[in-house]
Write a protein that holds these residues in place. Structure first.
Motif, PDB file in Angstrom:
ATOM      1  N   ASP A  20     -10.257 -20.426  -2.655  1.00 46.28           N
ATOM      2  CA  ASP A  20      -9.356 -19.835  -3.649  1.00 46.28           C
ATOM      3  C   ASP A  20      -8.405 -20.887  -4.185  1.00 46.28           C
ATOM      4  OD1 ASP A  20     -10.189 -17.101  -3.763  1.00 46.28           O
ATOM      5  OD2 ASP A  20      -9.430 -16.858  -1.717  1.00 46.28           O
ATOM      6  N   ARG A  21      -7.983 -20.703  -5.443  1.00 44.68           N
ATOM      7  CA  ARG A  21      -7.172 -21.698  -6.134  1.00 44.68           C
ATOM      8  C   ARG A  21      -5.968 -21.038  -6.800  1.00 44.68           C
ATOM      9  NH1 ARG A  21      -9.916 -26.282  -7.682  1.00 44.68           N
ATOM     10  NH2 ARG A  21      -7.788 -27.056  -7.983  1.00 44.68           N
ATOM     11  N   VAL A  22      -5.037 -21.870  -7.202  1.00 47.51           N
ATOM     12  CA  VAL A  22      -3.861 -21.411  -7.948  1.00 47.51           C
ATOM     13  C   VAL A  22      -4.244 -21.227  -9.411  1.00 47.51           C
ATOM     14  CG1 VAL A  22      -1.574 -22.084  -8.788  1.00 47.51           C
ATOM     15  CG2 VAL A  22      -2.185 -22.454  -6.386  1.00 47.51           C
ATOM     16  N   ALA A  23      -3.822 -20.099 -10.000  1.00 46.68           N
ATOM     17  CA  ALA A  23      -4.094 -19.825 -11.418  1.00 46.68           C
ATOM     18  C   ALA A  23      -2.833 -19.792 -12.263  1.00 46.68           C
ATOM     19  CB  ALA A  23      -4.832 -18.492 -11.564  1.00 46.68           C
ATOM     20  N   GLU A  24      -1.668 -19.700 -11.614  1.00 42.24           N
ATOM     21  CA  GLU A  24      -0.395 -19.706 -12.345  1.00 42.24           C
ATOM     22  C   GLU A  24       0.702 -20.112 -11.379  1.00 42.24           C
ATOM     23  OE1 GLU A  24       1.818 -16.811 -15.586  1.00 42.24           O
ATOM     24  OE2 GLU A  24       1.082 -15.895 -13.731  1.00 42.24           O
ATOM     25  N   VAL A  25       1.640 -20.943 -11.844  1.00 43.16           N
ATOM     26  CA  VAL A  25       2.753 -21.384 -11.014  1.00 43.16           C
ATOM     27  C   VAL A  25       4.039 -21.284 -11.817  1.00 43.16           C
ATOM     28  CG1 VAL A  25       2.274 -23.802 -11.635  1.00 43.16           C
ATOM     29  CG2 VAL A  25       3.719 -23.291  -9.649  1.00 43.16           C
ATOM     30  N   ALA A  26       5.081 -20.805 -11.170  1.00 43.81           N
ATOM     31  CA  ALA A  26       6.397 -20.696 -11.808  1.00 43.81           C
ATOM     32  C   ALA A  26       7.456 -21.204 -10.850  1.00 43.81           C
ATOM     33  CB  ALA A  26       6.698 -19.258 -12.207  1.00 43.81           C
ATOM     34  N   VAL A  27       8.483 -21.841 -11.403  1.00 48.75           N
ATOM     35  CA  VAL A  27       9.617 -22.328 -10.628  1.00 48.75           C
ATOM     36  C   VAL A  27      10.893 -21.908 -11.344  1.00 48.75           C
ATOM     37  CG1 VAL A  27      10.805 -24.322  -9.643  1.00 48.75           C
ATOM     38  CG2 VAL A  27       8.300 -24.328  -9.829  1.00 48.75           C
ATOM     39  N   VAL A  28      11.809 -21.284 -10.618  1.00 48.32           N
ATOM     40  CA  VAL A  28      13.132 -20.962 -11.139  1.00 48.32           C
ATOM     41  C   VAL A  28      14.144 -21.768 -10.334  1.00 48.32           C
ATOM     42  CG1 VAL A  28      14.870 -19.158 -11.484  1.00 48.32           C
ATOM     43  CG2 VAL A  28      12.448 -18.652 -11.865  1.00 48.32           C
ATOM     44  N   VAL A  36      21.096 -19.084 -11.977  1.00 53.13           N
ATOM     45  CA  VAL A  36      19.861 -19.692 -12.499  1.00 53.13           C
ATOM     46  C   VAL A  36      20.218 -20.851 -13.413  1.00 53.13           C
ATOM     47  CG1 VAL A  36      17.835 -19.321 -13.947  1.00 53.13           C
ATOM     48  CG2 VAL A  36      18.522 -17.568 -12.295  1.00 53.13           C
ATOM     49  N   GLU A  37      19.610 -21.999 -13.159  1.00 50.11           N
ATOM     50  CA  GLU A  37      19.847 -23.197 -13.962  1.00 50.11           C
ATOM     51  C   GLU A  37      18.729 -23.439 -14.981  1.00 50.11           C
ATOM     52  OE1 GLU A  37      22.066 -26.302 -11.111  1.00 50.11           O
ATOM     53  OE2 GLU A  37      20.057 -25.772 -10.422  1.00 50.11           O
ATOM     54  N   ASP A  38      17.507 -23.177 -14.582  1.00 49.98           N
ATOM     55  CA  ASP A  38      16.370 -23.456 -15.464  1.00 49.98           C
ATOM     56  C   ASP A  38      15.147 -22.728 -14.899  1.00 49.98           C
ATOM     57  OD1 ASP A  38      14.954 -24.446 -17.580  1.00 49.98           O
ATOM     58  OD2 ASP A  38      15.041 -26.558 -16.950  1.00 49.98           O
ATOM     59  N   GLU A  39      14.099 -22.651 -15.707  1.00 51.63           N
ATOM     60  CA  GLU A  39      12.848 -22.076 -15.226  1.00 51.63           C
ATOM     61  C   GLU A  39      11.676 -22.743 -15.926  1.00 51.63           C
ATOM     62  OE1 GLU A  39      12.597 -18.060 -18.007  1.00 51.63           O
ATOM     63  OE2 GLU A  39      13.542 -17.905 -16.025  1.00 51.63           O
ATOM     64  N   TRP A  40      10.537 -22.708 -15.276  1.00 51.58           N
ATOM     65  CA  TRP A  40       9.329 -23.379 -15.776  1.00 51.58           C
ATOM     66  C   TRP A  40       8.119 -22.601 -15.274  1.00 51.58           C
ATOM     67  CZ3 TRP A  40       5.416 -25.677 -12.816  1.00 51.58           C
ATOM     68  CH2 TRP A  40       4.528 -26.541 -13.491  1.00 51.58           C
ATOM     69  N   CYS A  41       7.110 -22.479 -16.121  1.00 50.39           N
ATOM     70  CA  CYS A  41       5.914 -21.725 -15.736  1.00 50.39           C
ATOM     71  C   CYS A  41       4.728 -22.219 -16.545  1.00 50.39           C
ATOM     72  CB  CYS A  41       6.127 -20.228 -15.983  1.00 50.39           C
ATOM     73  SG  CYS A  41       4.704 -19.183 -15.557  1.00 50.39           S
ATOM     74  N   THR A  42       3.580 -22.260 -15.922  1.00 43.81           N
ATOM     75  CA  THR A  42       2.346 -22.557 -16.646  1.00 43.81           C
ATOM     76  C   THR A  42       1.157 -21.912 -15.953  1.00 43.81           C
ATOM     77  OG1 THR A  42       0.941 -24.321 -17.564  1.00 43.81           O
ATOM     78  CG2 THR A  42       1.879 -24.722 -15.389  1.00 43.81           C
ATOM     79  N   LEU A  43       0.183 -21.534 -16.747  1.00 42.89           N
ATOM     80  CA  LEU A  43      -1.118 -21.187 -16.196  1.00 42.89           C
ATOM     81  C   LEU A  43      -1.800 -22.463 -15.732  1.00 42.89           C
ATOM     82  CD1 LEU A  43      -2.376 -18.644 -18.890  1.00 42.89           C
ATOM     83  CD2 LEU A  43      -1.617 -18.105 -16.569  1.00 42.89           C
ATOM     84  N   VAL A  44      -2.724 -22.310 -14.814  1.00 40.12           N
ATOM     85  CA  VAL A  44      -3.467 -23.444 -14.268  1.00 40.12           C
ATOM     86  C   VAL A  44      -4.949 -23.089 -14.307  1.00 40.12           C
ATOM     87  CG1 VAL A  44      -3.858 -24.881 -12.236  1.00 40.12           C
ATOM     88  CG2 VAL A  44      -1.550 -24.074 -12.760  1.00 40.12           C
ATOM     89  N   ASN A  45      -5.755 -24.020 -14.767  1.00 39.69           N
ATOM     90  CA  ASN A  45      -7.205 -23.795 -14.784  1.00 39.69           C
ATOM     91  C   ASN A  45      -7.754 -24.026 -13.385  1.00 39.69           C
ATOM     92  OD1 ASN A  45     -10.005 -23.883 -15.125  1.00 39.69           O
ATOM     93  ND2 ASN A  45      -9.828 -24.705 -17.185  1.00 39.69           N
ATOM     94  N   PRO A  46      -8.231 -22.948 -12.709  1.00 45.79           N
ATOM     95  CA  PRO A  46      -8.697 -23.117 -11.329  1.00 45.79           C
ATOM     96  C   PRO A  46     -10.119 -23.638 -11.217  1.00 45.79           C
ATOM     97  CG  PRO A  46      -8.880 -20.824 -11.950  1.00 45.79           C
ATOM     98  CD  PRO A  46      -8.289 -21.537 -13.138  1.00 45.79           C
ATOM     99  N   GLY A  47     -10.816 -23.731 -12.342  1.00 42.62           N
ATOM    100  CA  GLY A  47     -12.193 -24.216 -12.304  1.00 42.62           C
ATOM    101  C   GLY A  47     -13.155 -23.258 -11.627  1.00 42.62           C
ATOM    102  N   ASP A 152       7.739 -12.620 -10.935  1.00 39.63           N
ATOM    103  CA  ASP A 152       8.015 -12.537  -9.498  1.00 39.63           C
ATOM    104  C   ASP A 152       9.017 -13.612  -9.063  1.00 39.63           C
ATOM    105  OD1 ASP A 152       6.307 -10.418  -9.341  1.00 39.63           O
ATOM    106  OD2 ASP A 152       4.679 -11.498  -8.351  1.00 39.63           O
ATOM    107  N   ALA A 153       8.954 -14.809  -9.671  1.00 40.65           N
ATOM    108  CA  ALA A 153       9.916 -15.864  -9.316  1.00 40.65           C
ATOM    109  C   ALA A 153      11.325 -15.470  -9.754  1.00 40.65           C
ATOM    110  CB  ALA A 153       9.498 -17.184  -9.963  1.00 40.65           C
ATOM    111  N   ARG A 154      11.450 -14.869 -10.931  1.00 44.87           N
ATOM    112  CA  ARG A 154      12.767 -14.410 -11.374  1.00 44.87           C
ATOM    113  C   ARG A 154      13.321 -13.343 -10.437  1.00 44.87           C
ATOM    114  NH1 ARG A 154      11.051 -13.686 -17.737  1.00 44.87           N
ATOM    115  NH2 ARG A 154      11.607 -15.791 -18.460  1.00 44.87           N
ATOM    116  N   ALA A 155      12.457 -12.410 -10.031  1.00 46.84           N
ATOM    117  CA  ALA A 155      12.900 -11.362  -9.116  1.00 46.84           C
ATOM    118  C   ALA A 155      13.316 -11.958  -7.768  1.00 46.84           C
ATOM    119  CB  ALA A 155      11.791 -10.335  -8.926  1.00 46.84           C
ATOM    120  N   THR A 156      12.546 -12.927  -7.275  1.00 47.90           N
ATOM    121  CA  THR A 156      12.882 -13.577  -6.005  1.00 47.90           C
ATOM    122  C   THR A 156      14.199 -14.337  -6.122  1.00 47.90           C
ATOM    123  OG1 THR A 156      10.521 -13.776  -5.491  1.00 47.90           O
ATOM    124  CG2 THR A 156      12.034 -15.165  -4.229  1.00 47.90           C
TER     125      THR A 156
END
Length: 448
Positions: A20-28, A36-47, A152-156
């Motif tokens: 199994d692979r990562v398909a999306e990652v977010a950082v708050v 909250v200072e900043d946030e970043w998120c991207t989809l990831v191609n898991p192949g 989910d990262a925002r909620a956390t």
């Protein structure tokens, strides 16, 4: 002080050891006061295929445009550097982070002491269920975008802020900060990689707009006498030059949806044939008229009977949802549906259901045809395989050149089965489309 990095991952499954692979990652990013200072998120191609898409809602067409994990590592590590890593069920997220960083050749220095789990902390300061949704509901934190990494990262992060507010003097914060201060990541050179968000594949207008732009071609020498510019379109569009395009179109519309990969294949075929956008739109109108004839045939053979000649038939045909659904996929509008319906009804009135409209071979499934299933579908795999057998077809574990049809949870699936099917020119349809085919299995032909 750097503060906290709240992380959430959406994955294709539960175990990186099982592939199994990562398909999306977010950082708050959150400061020491919980702001909250900043946030970043991207989809990831898991192949690979995306696993339970009905849970995380990520579309394969979107991740096809996303970078692989190793391409987002530099940006991700710069966000994590020096901060306490926070997640809800942190053991899950850190397990996948270690696996993905290892694949990218990065030493995965994730110190458990430098991580905080809001799920575990809930046992100290909250009562009841420790699920993210339940914890947020208990303390009044907004939890939008459930099962999206950023939601989910925002909620956390909101849950973390609550913990900091009610237990600011707890020693867990200082222990985690001291451990994070001792972590030193090996930061790869920064890459110019744009994050890709959900819905990215729908941001560029209709797919036919690609034919308005010239293809990216390598520079080639012009033949003698060609002058300074050479048209990419053939001088004459013949019936033969459209055969490949029409064959691809028929297969693409088996499920009434032109997937992202099918769009690219159709655009490439149109360019090889020298077709302009207006040429393609004409072919699409002809195809819609053929489909209107199919819809009319079904109506005549069932409830309408001889009433096909009544005045109300045209109105019913022009309102048929299948025609409008396909028209939208083909870049056509309601006026085109009316014209296609008129052509189909007019052809029948003069005694030939295909007069002035053209001919095509329909896609046929016959007993014994091999059907391959891929992806995490709404129905269980055994239930689908049983349905395939009851229809007289053969469920098959892998794609070969004998495979007649591939049924995918997502028609843009990145699974090995789907990639092999595209290489062999085998059609891929959705679960719903295949269900329609099986419901019509008592008919001689099964089409969109």
């Amino acid at each position: 002080m750097p503060g906290f990095a709240v992380v959430d991952l959406e994955t294709t499954g539960f175990s990186p050891r099982l592939g199994d692979r990562v398909a999306e990652v977010a950082v708050v990013l959150v400061d020491d006061a919980g702001r909250v200072e900043d946030e970043w998120c991207t989809l990831v191609n898991p192949g690979r295929d995306l696993g339970p898409q009905h849970v995380h809602g990520i579309a394969a067409a979107d991740v096809a445009l996303a970078p692989a994990f190793d391409r987002v590592v530099p940006a991700l590590l710069r966000l994590l550097d020096g901060r306490v890593l926070v997640a809800h069920n942190a053991s899950f997220d850190t397990r996948f982070l270690r696996a993905e960083l290892g694949r990218a050749g990065v030493a995965a220095a994730i110190d458990p002491l430098a991580c905080l789990c809001t799920q575990q902390l809930a046992g100290r300061w909250l009562t009841g269920s420790r699920s993210l949704a339940a914890c947020c509901a208990t303390v009044g934190v907004v939890h939008d975008g459930v099962h999206s990494a950023l939601g989910d990262a925002r909620a956390t992060a909101g849950l973390l802020a609550h913990y900091l507010d009610v237990a600011r003097e707890d020693e867990c914060w200082d222990v985690a900060r001291a451990a994070a201060d001792g972590v030193r990541w090996t930061l790869p050179p920064a890459l110019d990689v744009e994050p890709v968000q959900r819905g990215a594949s729908r941001l560029h207008g209709h797919w036919l707009a690609a034919l308005d732009r010239p293809p990216v071609l390598a520079a080639t020498a012009l033949p003698d006498g060609a002058g300074g510019r050479r048209s990419s379109r053939s001088a004459t569009v013949t019936a033969g030059s459209t055969d490949e395009y029409l064959s691809l179109l028929d297969l693409a519309l088996l499920d009434r949806y032109v997937s992202h990969t099918e769009r690219s294949a159709l655009v490439d075929a149109a360019r090889r044939a020298g077709l302009s956008r207006s040429d393609v739109e004409r072919l699409h109108r002809d195809h819609l008229a053929l489909l209107a004839g199919d819809v009319l045939d079904v109506a005549v053979s069932s409830a309408l009977g001889e009433r096909v000649y009544e005045t109300g038939v045209l109105g019913a045909l022009t309102e048929d949802p299948t025609l409008h659904e396909v028209a939208g996929q083909l870049g056509l509008d309601a006026d085109d549906v009316v014209a296609a319906s008129q052509a189909a009804l007019g052809a029948r009135l003069v005694g030939d259901a295909r007069v002035g409209v053209g001919h095509r071979e329909r896609f046929v499934l016959v007993p014994g045809d091999e059907v391959v299933l891929t992806g995490s579908m709404r129905r269980t795999r055994p239930a689908w395989e049983d349905a395939v057998r009851r229809a007289g077809l053969a469920p098959w574990a892998y794609v070969t050149r004998r495979t007649r049809l591939v049924v995918a949870a997502d028609p843009d699936s990145l699974s090995t089965k789907a990639r092999t099917a595209r290489r062999y020119g085998i059609p891929i349809v959705t679960e719903d489309a295949f269900a329609r085919m099986l419901r019509a299995s008592d008919m001689d032909v099964m089409t969109a």
